[in-house]
Design a protein around this motif. Structure first.
Motif, PDB file in Angstrom:
ATOM      1  N   GLN A 274       1.035  -1.139  -0.413  1.00 23.03           N
ATOM      2  CA  GLN A 274      -0.099  -0.009  -0.490  1.00 23.03           C
ATOM      3  C   GLN A 274       0.623   1.502  -0.220  1.00 23.03           C
ATOM      4  OE1 GLN A 274      -3.271   0.186  -0.191  1.00 23.03           O
ATOM      5  NE2 GLN A 274      -3.316  -2.134  -0.429  1.00 23.03           N
ATOM      6  N   ILE A 275       0.943   1.910  -1.178  1.00 22.74           N
ATOM      7  CA  ILE A 275       1.440   3.975  -1.228  1.00 22.74           C
ATOM      8  C   ILE A 275       0.488   4.169  -1.285  1.00 22.74           C
ATOM      9  CG2 ILE A 275       2.779   4.606  -2.923  1.00 22.74           C
ATOM     10  CD1 ILE A 275       3.981   2.131  -3.847  1.00 22.74           C
ATOM     11  N   GLU A 276       0.800   5.461   0.266  1.00 18.64           N
ATOM     12  CA  GLU A 276      -0.100   6.774  -0.395  1.00 18.64           C
ATOM     13  C   GLU A 276       0.558   7.518  -1.864  1.00 18.64           C
ATOM     14  OE1 GLU A 276      -0.582  10.675   2.272  1.00 18.64           O
ATOM     15  OE2 GLU A 276       0.560   9.409   2.868  1.00 18.64           O
ATOM     16  N   GLN A 277      -0.759   7.808  -2.411  1.00 18.45           N
ATOM     17  CA  GLN A 277      -0.567   8.355  -3.796  1.00 18.45           C
ATOM     18  C   GLN A 277      -1.295  10.141  -3.652  1.00 18.45           C
ATOM     19  OE1 GLN A 277      -2.765   6.468  -7.383  1.00 18.45           O
ATOM     20  NE2 GLN A 277      -1.322   7.450  -9.116  1.00 18.45           N
ATOM     21  N   THR A 278      -0.331  10.683  -4.230  1.00 16.02           N
ATOM     22  CA  THR A 278      -1.341  12.736  -3.955  1.00 16.02           C
ATOM     23  C   THR A 278      -1.897  12.349  -6.090  1.00 16.02           C
ATOM     24  OG1 THR A 278       0.382  13.338  -2.360  1.00 16.02           O
ATOM     25  CG2 THR A 278      -0.735  14.705  -3.811  1.00 16.02           C
ATOM     26  N   TYR A 279      -3.112  12.828  -5.801  1.00 14.08           N
ATOM     27  CA  TYR A 279      -3.340  13.015  -7.079  1.00 14.08           C
ATOM     28  C   TYR A 279      -3.995  14.563  -6.907  1.00 14.08           C
ATOM     29  CZ  TYR A 279      -8.310  11.976  -5.583  1.00 14.08           C
ATOM     30  OH  TYR A 279      -9.012  11.432  -3.641  1.00 14.08           O
ATOM     31  N   THR A 280      -4.734  14.983  -7.955  1.00 15.03           N
ATOM     32  CA  THR A 280      -5.377  16.499  -8.776  1.00 15.03           C
ATOM     33  C   THR A 280      -6.838  16.149  -8.990  1.00 15.03           C
ATOM     34  OG1 THR A 280      -3.185  17.131  -9.553  1.00 15.03           O
ATOM     35  CG2 THR A 280      -5.105  18.670  -9.395  1.00 15.03           C
ATOM     36  N   VAL A 281      -7.957  17.442  -7.930  1.00 17.96           N
ATOM     37  CA  VAL A 281      -9.441  16.867  -8.897  1.00 17.96           C
ATOM     38  C   VAL A 281      -9.345  18.684  -8.944  1.00 17.96           C
ATOM     39  CG1 VAL A 281     -11.383  16.191  -7.575  1.00 17.96           C
ATOM     40  CG2 VAL A 281      -9.222  14.576  -6.751  1.00 17.96           C
ATOM     41  N   GLN A 282     -10.384  18.530 -10.254  1.00 22.45           N
ATOM     42  CA  GLN A 282     -11.173  19.813 -10.642  1.00 22.45           C
ATOM     43  C   GLN A 282     -12.431  19.905  -9.809  1.00 22.45           C
ATOM     44  OE1 GLN A 282      -9.124  21.620 -12.569  1.00 22.45           O
ATOM     45  NE2 GLN A 282      -7.266  20.775 -12.855  1.00 22.45           N
ATOM     46  N   VAL A 283     -12.621  20.158  -9.097  1.00 23.28           N
ATOM     47  CA  VAL A 283     -13.598  20.989  -7.966  1.00 23.28           C
ATOM     48  C   VAL A 283     -14.668  22.008  -8.995  1.00 23.28           C
ATOM     49  CG1 VAL A 283     -14.649  21.300  -5.855  1.00 23.28           C
ATOM     50  CG2 VAL A 283     -12.484  19.835  -6.273  1.00 23.28           C
ATOM     51  N   PRO A 284     -15.660  22.031  -9.437  1.00 23.22           N
ATOM     52  CA  PRO A 284     -16.477  22.701  -9.847  1.00 23.22           C
ATOM     53  C   PRO A 284     -16.784  24.047  -8.919  1.00 23.22           C
ATOM     54  CG  PRO A 284     -17.898  20.999  -9.367  1.00 23.22           C
ATOM     55  CD  PRO A 284     -16.858  20.615  -9.276  1.00 23.22           C
ATOM     56  N   VAL A 285     -16.724  24.851  -9.821  1.00 21.50           N
ATOM     57  CA  VAL A 285     -17.285  26.496  -8.273  1.00 21.50           C
ATOM     58  C   VAL A 285     -18.654  26.833  -9.312  1.00 21.50           C
ATOM     59  CG1 VAL A 285     -16.416  28.680  -7.180  1.00 21.50           C
ATOM     60  CG2 VAL A 285     -15.440  26.145  -6.926  1.00 21.50           C
ATOM     61  N   THR A 286     -19.128  27.063  -8.976  1.00 22.75           N
ATOM     62  CA  THR A 286     -20.571  28.199  -9.522  1.00 22.75           C
ATOM     63  C   THR A 286     -20.816  29.274  -8.320  1.00 22.75           C
ATOM     64  OG1 THR A 286     -21.639  25.959  -9.399  1.00 22.75           O
ATOM     65  CG2 THR A 286     -23.414  28.133 -10.510  1.00 22.75           C
ATOM     66  N   SER A 287     -21.253  30.225 -10.323  1.00 21.82           N
ATOM     67  CA  SER A 287     -21.109  31.898  -9.486  1.00 21.82           C
ATOM     68  C   SER A 287     -21.442  32.479 -10.936  1.00 21.82           C
ATOM     69  CB  SER A 287     -19.154  32.594 -10.187  1.00 21.82           C
ATOM     70  OG  SER A 287     -18.720  32.758 -11.059  1.00 21.82           O
ATOM     71  N   THR A 288     -22.395  33.806 -10.592  1.00 22.09           N
ATOM     72  CA  THR A 288     -23.519  34.230 -11.296  1.00 22.09           C
ATOM     73  C   THR A 288     -22.499  35.177 -12.227  1.00 22.09           C
ATOM     74  OG1 THR A 288     -24.443  35.421 -10.263  1.00 22.09           O
ATOM     75  CG2 THR A 288     -25.404  33.572 -10.599  1.00 22.09           C
ATOM     76  N   ARG A 289     -22.979  35.512 -13.602  1.00 21.96           N
ATOM     77  CA  ARG A 289     -22.804  37.444 -14.194  1.00 21.96           C
ATOM     78  C   ARG A 289     -23.723  37.829 -15.314  1.00 21.96           C
ATOM     79  NH1 ARG A 289     -18.738  34.994 -18.491  1.00 21.96           N
ATOM     80  NH2 ARG A 289     -20.151  34.286 -20.038  1.00 21.96           N
ATOM     81  N   THR A 290     -23.498  39.158 -14.656  1.00 18.65           N
ATOM     82  CA  THR A 290     -24.814  39.536 -15.080  1.00 18.65           C
ATOM     83  C   THR A 290     -24.298  40.287 -16.779  1.00 18.65           C
ATOM     84  OG1 THR A 290     -25.436  41.047 -13.160  1.00 18.65           O
ATOM     85  CG2 THR A 290     -26.172  41.592 -15.424  1.00 18.65           C
ATOM     86  N   GLU A 291     -25.249  39.570 -17.890  1.00 16.99           N
ATOM     87  CA  GLU A 291     -24.632  39.904 -19.199  1.00 16.99           C
ATOM     88  C   GLU A 291     -26.415  40.565 -19.993  1.00 16.99           C
ATOM     89  OE1 GLU A 291     -25.514  35.627 -21.507  1.00 16.99           O
ATOM     90  OE2 GLU A 291     -24.342  35.751 -21.259  1.00 16.99           O
ATOM     91  N   SER A 292     -25.384  41.078 -21.138  1.00 20.04           N
ATOM     92  CA  SER A 292     -26.949  41.666 -21.883  1.00 20.04           C
ATOM     93  C   SER A 292     -27.208  41.756 -23.310  1.00 20.04           C
ATOM     94  CB  SER A 292     -26.312  43.232 -22.669  1.00 20.04           C
ATOM     95  OG  SER A 292     -26.267  44.011 -21.375  1.00 20.04           O
ATOM     96  N   TYR A 293     -28.546  41.435 -23.543  1.00 17.56           N
ATOM     97  CA  TYR A 293     -28.761  40.556 -24.932  1.00 17.56           C
ATOM     98  C   TYR A 293     -29.974  40.971 -25.333  1.00 17.56           C
ATOM     99  CZ  TYR A 293     -32.862  38.499 -21.811  1.00 17.56           C
ATOM    100  OH  TYR A 293     -33.750  38.445 -21.492  1.00 17.56           O
TER     101      TYR A 293
END
Length: 846
Positions: A274-293
């Motif tokens: 058993q070996i300890e392994q370091t790995y990278t995870v992409q965690v989603p972060v949700t935010s809002t922005r105002t756009e004109s249409y």
């Protein structure tokens, strides 16, 4: 070696010629009248090989180097003495050389002979035979049976209905109008103009030219012809006679020996860690922005629209049509059925029964036979051929020429060049040149001719102002002599020489031996086999057949026609306008996080284990055998050889030569001169005019008309029909089936095997051995020996008042110069000496 001997001989001849020509009487001279009449410096020219070396002893006096600069005695005296010179010469000697010869001796030895004895043995063999057996089993099978049934099927019929409809249409009616049209016309107009042109006028002139006229002339030509002359000579040659000897040969055999050894080997044993392994995870972060249409907002407007309406009207018509009326009939239908049954049938089969038979076999043996043959080979020898060759020598000599100059300073010297080389000589003996001087001064030659003068290169002397001075210079006078010299060349001659040699060929003999052959005889046997056959049976069944008959019927149908009417209406039209708005949009971004986890890794460790391994080694055994070896002995033989020598003859012949001479001739040449003339030329130009014309134009107008058009529509009617159908039903039946099974049986049989036994016997064998014998042999050897030869050579003794210093100064012109003579004799360097003219040492001796 020949070139060295020629060089030595020519060197001796050159020394003798130099000794004879150099005796000018100065050794017996009693001196000049004024005490300095003899030249104290005399040039000695010694030539050997390709050039001459000139030594001038007067240069030392000119530079003040020496024991006396104003010698008042005579020139050098010449004496002769005998010397011993070692000369190379070839001598043939007899030497005793040790040689080794071989004698044959016959010896006996015992040799092992192995022969094979054949024996027939009877052995018993067990074999398995598959015996077929017939068995019966009951099997079930399915049969598809056709079952008829009746079903009511509804169907739809399209009934056509025709009506008259009034229709409006537009027609384009043509009409013609006359229109006034303007157009352009190009009218041609002709005028005349005067132009100048150039004409080439021919004229004739007389022209002189030179012609090369060929002619043939007969010229006598000398040529040489090589005439062959046939000759014979006796020559001794050696022949290699082959013979065969039995030689004992030792050879090695590699015998395999099997043994067992223990070896260690490594095994990779897997294990999990058993070996300890370091790995990278992409965690989603949700935010809002105002756009004109932009949004297209619809709105409604009302507009007037013209449209065409088809107004229907109906008409009633009568139609006749055909109808298929179905009906069912019952028919009796015959059909065939294949019924299987089983029968017992006797079957014949073939069995191969093996047996052993002794058969006579013919085999071939190759018996060696020796045969002596004669062949021819080509031998090439070099034959000497002597011919004459023309050689040109230069036997010229140096001569003194007198030059009268005024008082004051005298300049003497010269550069003499010949065809075989050149001599640059300079002498300074009191400024009097290379020979002697006649002085009118009372103080002697050293005072009147410039005793303190300096001579360099050209022998320049400066002295007191005396009367006219006579100086001398040496000039080389060539004397070209042509001689015929014998030259020996070698020509290759080939001839065919017979020789004998022994060849070993093999004849084929056929012998017979008895060989056991395994053969098989064919036996036919009988067995009962179950065969499944089929018989065809005719059966009958009742079948319902669906048929139809045609009936003619009539019907009234309504036809709806349409007429076209144009109407207007208010139509709402939806249009859009753009509006800008804002909204909140969710945006998801990915953030990177580092996490850890435990991972199972498969690894291996090395373990050392042992095992027993069989090892086969090869041991070498030495054995011997008799091998026939073919050898050769050398025999001396003689033969008569024909060879051809070529003799040169000079012949003459008349040859035609093509030559040419120049002749002057004349001819008429046509030339052209240019003249300018004038002429009147008509030319046409186009003039544009505007004209009018009436053109009919066809136009059309639209007219609206009406017509009655028949229109057919269809009404849908649903009807029913009785249809007889068939379906397949599965029924299960059973039957008895016979099948064959192979039952193995074990049997035994006897067969004969031929076994060979090896029997070793001792057989005496005679063989020949070559024994070396040492002996001495007389050999003729050619050696180069130095032989003493007595030669008389001249020796020059200088007077006491002469300058004793002999100097070769590279800075003075003509002193120490080396003159290379390019003359050659037959590709070798010829030794030529330039003899001195008589009286070159003194000019006023008594």
């Amino acid at each position: 070696m020949r070139a060295q001997v020629l060089k030595t001989v020519f060197g001796l001849v050159a020394a003798l010629l130099f000794a004879v020509n150099a005796q000018a009487g100065c050794g017996e001279c009693g001196g000049c009248e004024s005490g300095s009449g003899c030249v104290t410096s005399g040039g000695v020219a010694m030539g050997s090989g390709g050039g001459s070396v000139v030594y001038s002893s007067g240069d030392a006096g000119a530079y003040g180097i020496g024991s006396g600069a104003s010698g008042g005695a005579c020139g050098p005296s010449v004496s002769y003495e005998t010397r011993t010179v070692m000369q190379s010469q070839y001598v043939t000697e007899t030497q005793m050389v040790p040689t080794t010869s071989y004698q044959q001796q016959t010896q006996t030895r015992m040799r092992n002979v192995t022969r094979r004895v054949a024996k027939v043995q009877t052995r018993q063999q067990t074999y398995t035979v598959n015996v077929p057996q017939t068995q019966t089993r009951t099997e079930s099978y399915n049969v598809q049976v056709c079952v008829p049934y009746t079903e009511e099927v509804p169907y739809t019929v399209q009934v056509p209905v025709t009506t008259q409809v009034e229709e409006s249409y537009q027609v384009s009616v043509p009409y013609t109008e006359t229109v006034e049209q303007t157009y352009q016309v190009s009218v041609p107009k002709t005028e005349e103009r005067t132009e100048t042109y150039t004409v080439s006028v021919p004229y004739t002139e007389q022209e002189a030219y030179t012609v090369t006229v060929p002619y043939t002339e007969q010229v006598e030509q000398s040529y040489q012809v090589q005439v062959p002359v046939q000759k014979t000579r006796e020559e001794t040659y050696q022949v290699s006679v082959p013979y065969t000897e039995q030689v004992e040969q030792t050879y090695q055999v590699t015998v395999p020996v099997t043994s067992t050894r223990t070896e260690s080997y490594q095994v990779s044993v897997p294990y999990t860690e058993q070996i300890e392994q370091t790995y990278t995870v992409q965690v989603p972060v949700t935010s809002t922005r105002t756009e004109s249409y932009q949004v297209s907002v619809p709105y409604t407007e009302t507009s007037t629209q013209s449209y065409t309406v088809q107004v229907p009207y109906q008409e009633t018509k009568t139609q006749t049509y055909m109808v298929n009326v179905p009906y069912t009939e019952t028919l009796e239908q015959p059909y065939s059925v294949t019924v299987p049954y089983t029968e017992q049938v006797a079957q014949n089969y073939t069995v191969q029964v093996p047996y052993t038979e002794q058969v006579a076999q013919n085999y071939t043996v190759r018996v060696p036979v020796q045969e002596t043959k004669t062949a021819y080979r080509t031998e090439t020898k070099c034959v000497p051929v002597t011919s004459m060759r023309t050689v040109t020598k230069d036997l010229g000599s140096y001569q003194c020429q007198a030059v009268v100059s005024g008082g004051g300073a005298s300049y003497g010297g010269g550069v003499v060049g010949g065809s075989m080389g050149g001599v640059v000589g300079s002498g300074s003996g009191n400024g009097c040149g290379c020979c002697c001087c006649v002085s009118t001064c009372n103080s002697g030659c050293d005072d009147g001719c410039g005793g303190s003068g300096m001579s360099s290169g050209g022998g320049m002397g400066a002295g007191a102002a005396c009367g006219p001075t006579v100086s001398y210079r040496q000039v080389y006078v060539p004397n070209m002599v042509t001689e015929q010299v014998p030259t020996t060349t070698y020509q290759r001659q080939s001839q065919q020489v017979p020789y004998s040699y022994t060849t070993t060929s093999y004849t084929t003999q056929t012998q017979t031996r008895m060989v056991p052959v395994q053969r098989c005889r064919t036996e036919t046997r009988t067995r009962m086999v179950n065969v499944t056959k089929y018989r065809t049976e005719q059966r009958s069944r009742t079948v319902q057949v669906q048929k139809s008959r045609q009936e003619q019927r009539t019907r009234d149908y309504v036809v709806t026609n349409y007429r076209t009417e144009t109407k207007t209406r208010e139509v709402p039209v939806t249009r859009t306008r753009l509006e800008t708005r804002t909204r909140e949009v969710p945006v998801t971004t990915m953030s990177t996080e580092n996490r850890t986890r435990m991972v199972s890794v498969q690894k291996t460790r090395l373990e050392t284990r042992t095992r027993e391994v069989p090892v086969t080694t090869m041991s070498t055994e030495t054995r011997s055998r008799m091998v026939p070896v073919t050898r050769t002995r050398v025999e001396d033989r003689t033969r008569t050889v024909n060879y051809t020598e070529m003799s040169t003859e000079t012949r003459t012949r008349m040859v035609s030569q093509q030559r040419t001479r120049q002749e002057q001739r004349s001819r008429d040449v046509t030339k052209y001169r240019s003249e300018e003339r004038t002429r009147t030329v008509p030319y046409t130009t186009m003039v544009s005019e505007t004209r009018t014309r009436s053109v009919p134009v066809t136009k059309t107008r639209l007219e609206t008309r009406t017509r009655m058009v028949p229109k057919t529509t269809y009404t849908t009617e649903t009807r029913t029909n009785t249809v007889t159908k068939q379906r397949m039903e599965t029924q299960q039946r059973s039957r008895e089936v016979a099948y064959t099974v192979n039952v193995p049986q074990t049997r035994t049989r006897n067969y004969n095997v031929t076994v060979y036994e090896n029997i070793t016997e001792q057989v005496p064998e005679t063989y020949s051995v070559c024994v070396p014998v040492q002996s001495m042999k007389a050999v003729q050897v050619r050696k180069c020996v130095s032989v003493p030869t007595t030669v008389t050579v001249p020796v020059y003794n200088s007077a006491p008042a002469m300058s004793t210093g002999v100097m070769m100064d590279s800075s003075s012109y003509g002193s120490g110069e080396v003159i290379m003579d390019g003359g050659s004799y037959g590709g070798e360097v010829m030794t030529e000496s330039a003899p001195m003219a008589t009286g070159a040492g003194c000019t006023n001796c008594q």
